[in-house]
Motif scaffolding. Sequence first.
Motif, PDB file in Angstrom:
ATOM      1  N   LEU A   1      85.063  26.050  60.344  1.00 20.52           N
ATOM      2  CA  LEU A   1      85.715  24.751  60.506  1.00 20.52           C
ATOM      3  C   LEU A   1      85.051  23.693  59.630  1.00 20.52           C
ATOM      4  O   LEU A   1      85.729  22.857  59.018  1.00 20.52           O
ATOM      5  N   ALA A   2      83.722  23.735  59.552  1.00 19.77           N
ATOM      6  CA  ALA A   2      82.991  22.767  58.727  1.00 19.77           C
ATOM      7  C   ALA A   2      83.330  22.945  57.245  1.00 19.77           C
ATOM      8  O   ALA A   2      83.555  21.963  56.522  1.00 19.77           O
ATOM      9  N   TYR A   3      83.401  24.196  56.798  1.00 19.50           N
ATOM     10  CA  TYR A   3      83.706  24.445  55.386  1.00 19.50           C
ATOM     11  C   TYR A   3      85.163  24.145  55.058  1.00 19.50           C
ATOM     12  O   TYR A   3      85.474  23.645  53.963  1.00 19.50           O
ATOM     13  N   LEU A   4      86.063  24.419  55.981  1.00 17.62           N
ATOM     14  CA  LEU A   4      87.478  24.091  55.743  1.00 17.62           C
ATOM     15  C   LEU A   4      87.649  22.579  55.573  1.00 17.62           C
ATOM     16  O   LEU A   4      88.409  22.127  54.708  1.00 17.62           O
ATOM     17  N   ALA A   5      86.934  21.820  56.373  1.00 18.57           N
ATOM     18  CA  ALA A   5      86.986  20.361  56.252  1.00 18.57           C
ATOM     19  C   ALA A   5      86.391  19.916  54.918  1.00 18.57           C
ATOM     20  O   ALA A   5      86.940  19.051  54.222  1.00 18.57           O
ATOM     21  N   LYS A   6      85.274  20.528  54.538  1.00 19.74           N
ATOM     22  CA  LYS A   6      84.596  20.173  53.281  1.00 19.74           C
ATOM     23  C   LYS A   6      85.467  20.486  52.071  1.00 19.74           C
ATOM     24  O   LYS A   6      85.474  19.753  51.083  1.00 19.74           O
ATOM     25  N   PHE A   7      86.231  21.578  52.153  1.00 21.00           N
ATOM     26  CA  PHE A   7      87.037  22.023  51.016  1.00 21.00           C
ATOM     27  C   PHE A   7      88.492  21.542  51.071  1.00 21.00           C
ATOM     28  O   PHE A   7      89.348  22.052  50.355  1.00 21.00           O
ATOM     29  N   GLY A   8      88.773  20.553  51.930  1.00 21.45           N
ATOM     30  CA  GLY A   8      90.111  19.974  51.962  1.00 21.45           C
ATOM     31  C   GLY A   8      91.144  20.843  52.659  1.00 21.45           C
ATOM     32  O   GLY A   8      92.349  20.706  52.409  1.00 21.45           O
ATOM     33  N   LEU A   9      90.711  21.728  53.550  1.00 18.63           N
ATOM     34  CA  LEU A   9      91.626  22.620  54.262  1.00 18.63           C
ATOM     35  C   LEU A   9      91.592  22.373  55.772  1.00 18.63           C
ATOM     36  O   LEU A   9      91.980  23.236  56.557  1.00 18.63           O
ATOM     37  N   GLU A  10      91.167  21.206  56.163  1.00 18.18           N
ATOM     38  CA  GLU A  10      91.072  20.874  57.592  1.00 18.18           C
ATOM     39  C   GLU A  10      92.451  20.938  58.239  1.00 18.18           C
ATOM     40  O   GLU A  10      93.451  20.464  57.680  1.00 18.18           O
ATOM     41  N   GLY A  11      92.526  21.585  59.404  1.00 13.04           N
ATOM     42  CA  GLY A  11      93.776  21.710  60.125  1.00 13.04           C
ATOM     43  C   GLY A  11      94.646  22.872  59.679  1.00 13.04           C
ATOM     44  O   GLY A  11      95.724  23.094  60.230  1.00 13.04           O
ATOM     45  N   LYS A  12      94.162  23.638  58.714  1.00 16.08           N
ATOM     46  CA  LYS A  12      94.946  24.760  58.189  1.00 16.08           C
ATOM     47  C   LYS A  12      94.423  26.118  58.657  1.00 16.08           C
ATOM     48  O   LYS A  12      94.809  27.152  58.132  1.00 16.08           O
ATOM     49  N   GLU A  13      93.573  26.100  59.684  1.00 15.01           N
ATOM     50  CA  GLU A  13      92.947  27.369  60.091  1.00 15.01           C
ATOM     51  C   GLU A  13      93.949  28.417  60.573  1.00 15.01           C
ATOM     52  O   GLU A  13      93.671  29.621  60.514  1.00 15.01           O
ATOM     53  N   LYS A  14      95.130  27.987  61.032  1.00 14.88           N
ATOM     54  CA  LYS A  14      96.139  28.952  61.485  1.00 14.88           C
ATOM     55  C   LYS A  14      97.148  29.316  60.387  1.00 14.88           C
ATOM     56  O   LYS A  14      98.044  30.130  60.597  1.00 14.88           O
ATOM     57  N   THR A  15      96.992  28.709  59.210  1.00 17.20           N
ATOM     58  CA  THR A  15      97.883  28.998  58.083  1.00 17.20           C
ATOM     59  C   THR A  15      97.582  30.378  57.528  1.00 17.20           C
ATOM     60  O   THR A  15      96.418  30.768  57.396  1.00 17.20           O
ATOM     61  N   SER A  16      98.610  31.128  57.188  1.00 18.30           N
ATOM     62  CA  SER A  16      98.390  32.463  56.628  1.00 18.30           C
ATOM     63  C   SER A  16      98.007  32.365  55.157  1.00 18.30           C
ATOM     64  O   SER A  16      98.352  31.393  54.472  1.00 18.30           O
ATOM     65  N   ILE A  17      97.312  33.365  54.668  1.00 15.16           N
ATOM     66  CA  ILE A  17      96.834  33.384  53.292  1.00 15.16           C
ATOM     67  C   ILE A  17      97.994  33.292  52.299  1.00 15.16           C
ATOM     68  O   ILE A  17      97.898  32.619  51.264  1.00 15.16           O
ATOM     69  N   GLU A  18      99.107  33.943  52.612  1.00 10.12           N
ATOM     70  CA  GLU A  18     100.237  33.965  51.674  1.00 10.12           C
ATOM     71  C   GLU A  18     100.882  32.595  51.498  1.00 10.12           C
ATOM     72  O   GLU A  18     101.627  32.373  50.531  1.00 10.12           O
ATOM     73  N   GLU A  19     100.612  31.664  52.385  1.00 11.85           N
ATOM     74  CA  GLU A  19     101.162  30.313  52.273  1.00 11.85           C
ATOM     75  C   GLU A  19     100.316  29.409  51.384  1.00 11.85           C
ATOM     76  O   GLU A  19     100.716  28.289  51.085  1.00 11.85           O
ATOM     77  N   LEU A  20      99.157  29.890  50.958  1.00 12.89           N
ATOM     78  CA  LEU A  20      98.219  29.059  50.201  1.00 12.89           C
ATOM     79  C   LEU A  20      98.474  29.153  48.703  1.00 12.89           C
ATOM     80  O   LEU A  20      98.940  30.164  48.192  1.00 12.89           O
ATOM     81  N   SER A  21      98.127  28.082  47.999  1.00 17.37           N
ATOM     82  CA  SER A  21      98.134  28.107  46.537  1.00 17.37           C
ATOM     83  C   SER A  21      96.963  28.975  46.064  1.00 17.37           C
ATOM     84  O   SER A  21      96.075  29.339  46.850  1.00 17.37           O
ATOM     85  N   LYS A  22      96.952  29.290  44.774  1.00 16.39           N
ATOM     86  CA  LYS A  22      95.868  30.101  44.221  1.00 16.39           C
ATOM     87  C   LYS A  22      94.508  29.426  44.420  1.00 16.39           C
ATOM     88  O   LYS A  22      93.533  30.067  44.808  1.00 16.39           O
ATOM     89  N   GLY A  23      94.462  28.109  44.191  1.00 10.07           N
ATOM     90  CA  GLY A  23      93.216  27.371  44.359  1.00 10.07           C
ATOM     91  C   GLY A  23      92.731  27.352  45.799  1.00 10.07           C
ATOM     92  O   GLY A  23      91.536  27.509  46.069  1.00 10.07           O
ATOM     93  N   MET A  24      93.666  27.173  46.736  1.00  9.27           N
ATOM     94  CA  MET A  24      93.300  27.181  48.157  1.00  9.27           C
ATOM     95  C   MET A  24      92.802  28.563  48.570  1.00  9.27           C
ATOM     96  O   MET A  24      91.830  28.689  49.332  1.00  9.27           O
ATOM     97  N   GLY A  25      93.488  29.603  48.098  1.00 11.65           N
ATOM     98  CA  GLY A  25      93.042  30.959  48.395  1.00 11.65           C
ATOM     99  C   GLY A  25      91.650  31.225  47.863  1.00 11.65           C
ATOM    100  O   GLY A  25      90.847  31.917  48.499  1.00 11.65           O
ATOM    101  N   GLN A  26      91.357  30.646  46.706  1.00 14.79           N
ATOM    102  CA  GLN A  26      90.025  30.777  46.109  1.00 14.79           C
ATOM    103  C   GLN A  26      88.960  30.137  47.008  1.00 14.79           C
ATOM    104  O   GLN A  26      87.871  30.679  47.195  1.00 14.79           O
ATOM    105  N   LYS A  27      89.299  29.008  47.586  1.00 20.61           N
ATOM    106  CA  LYS A  27      88.367  28.332  48.490  1.00 20.61           C
ATOM    107  C   LYS A  27      88.088  29.187  49.726  1.00 20.61           C
ATOM    108  O   LYS A  27      86.943  29.304  50.174  1.00 20.61           O
ATOM    109  N   VAL A  28      89.143  29.781  50.277  1.00 19.67           N
ATOM    110  CA  VAL A  28      88.964  30.635  51.464  1.00 19.67           C
ATOM    111  C   VAL A  28      88.092  31.843  51.117  1.00 19.67           C
ATOM    112  O   VAL A  28      87.206  32.229  51.884  1.00 19.67           O
ATOM    113  N   GLN A  29      88.334  32.439  49.953  1.00 17.13           N
ATOM    114  CA  GLN A  29      87.535  33.599  49.554  1.00 17.13           C
ATOM    115  C   GLN A  29      86.072  33.210  49.367  1.00 17.13           C
ATOM    116  O   GLN A  29      85.158  33.971  49.704  1.00 17.13           O
ATOM    117  N   PHE A  30      85.830  32.017  48.837  1.00 21.03           N
ATOM    118  CA  PHE A  30      84.454  31.530  48.678  1.00 21.03           C
ATOM    119  C   PHE A  30      83.787  31.355  50.041  1.00 21.03           C
ATOM    120  O   PHE A  30      82.638  31.757  50.240  1.00 21.03           O
TER     121      PHE A  30
END
Length: 310
Positions: A116-145
């Motif tokens: 949750l802390a990293y999602l907020a830091k990387f601009g993905l706050e509130g998206k924890e229930k979003t599926s990977i396929e809904e993310l842009s390439k950059g957002m997916g990169q953040k999740v993988q990191f």
Amino acid sequence: MSGEIVLSVNQLGKSFKEKKIIENISFDVNKGEIMAILGPNGAGKSTTIRNIMGIMYPDEGSVTFHHYKAGTIPRHKIGYLPEERGLYKSVSIMDILLYFAELKDYPVAKAKQRALAYLAKFGLEGKEKTSIEELSKGMGQKVQFIAAIIHEPELLILDEPFSGLDPVSQEVFKQEIKDLANKGTAILLSSHQMNLVEELCDRLYMIHQGSKVLSGTLAEVKKDYANFKCSIHGDNETALLEKIPDVQRIEQNGKQSILYLSVEVDIPQWLKQWPDGIQVEELSIDRTTLHEIFIEIATGKRTKEGVRHA
């Protein structure tokens, strides 16, 4: 940097169908250090990383994590961001992060808090229930990191971590990598973006055609390998510029001339030796960049001669 060696790669060699891919690759990565492994496509970087990770095994040499040999290295102490990204597309962000944490035997409650802390830091706050396929390439990169660091690894291996990121996201990644190193994480980073390598890395190790061509701190490599260059804006004929001593190469584009100088040049003395008649509207002197060194090695304009082997 503490000087404590976390990863030691010793005389690594690997062949495929009798073709030598890497040969005699040796380097250490220390606690709290950002070490870059560089080289053009096909140089052997990915093969080296895969041997470190145990994805494949070397024909010669060894990989040691602290006192653990390859094959017995505790994987929960290592984080890995591969160049080829791969996340389960139909799974939610939080579920995938908790799954990676579980694979590393990391406490679930602590992993959720960190996620949750990293999602907020990387601009993905509130998206924890979003599926990977809904993310842009950059957002997916953040999740993988985040997945690579969720379990607080002692060694973090990043293969092209900035690929697909916009400049703002690059800055976020850069700062996080610096913060992890400051907290003691040993980081091995592979990237083709030399400007980012210059900003981030304490030391570098460059491979070309499967072998080391240079290594050392950035300052050492710059001192031993980065010649001075002089940029002149003025209406000057090449024949006149060629009369300036210690000029190895001249590049001209209209009124812009770049003089590449020999390593031993004493700049104040060199400027006094200019012939009369050179027109100077603007002048700047600096050293060649790591990007330029990389290009010269990759294209064969530079060889191993005169290069520091740390």
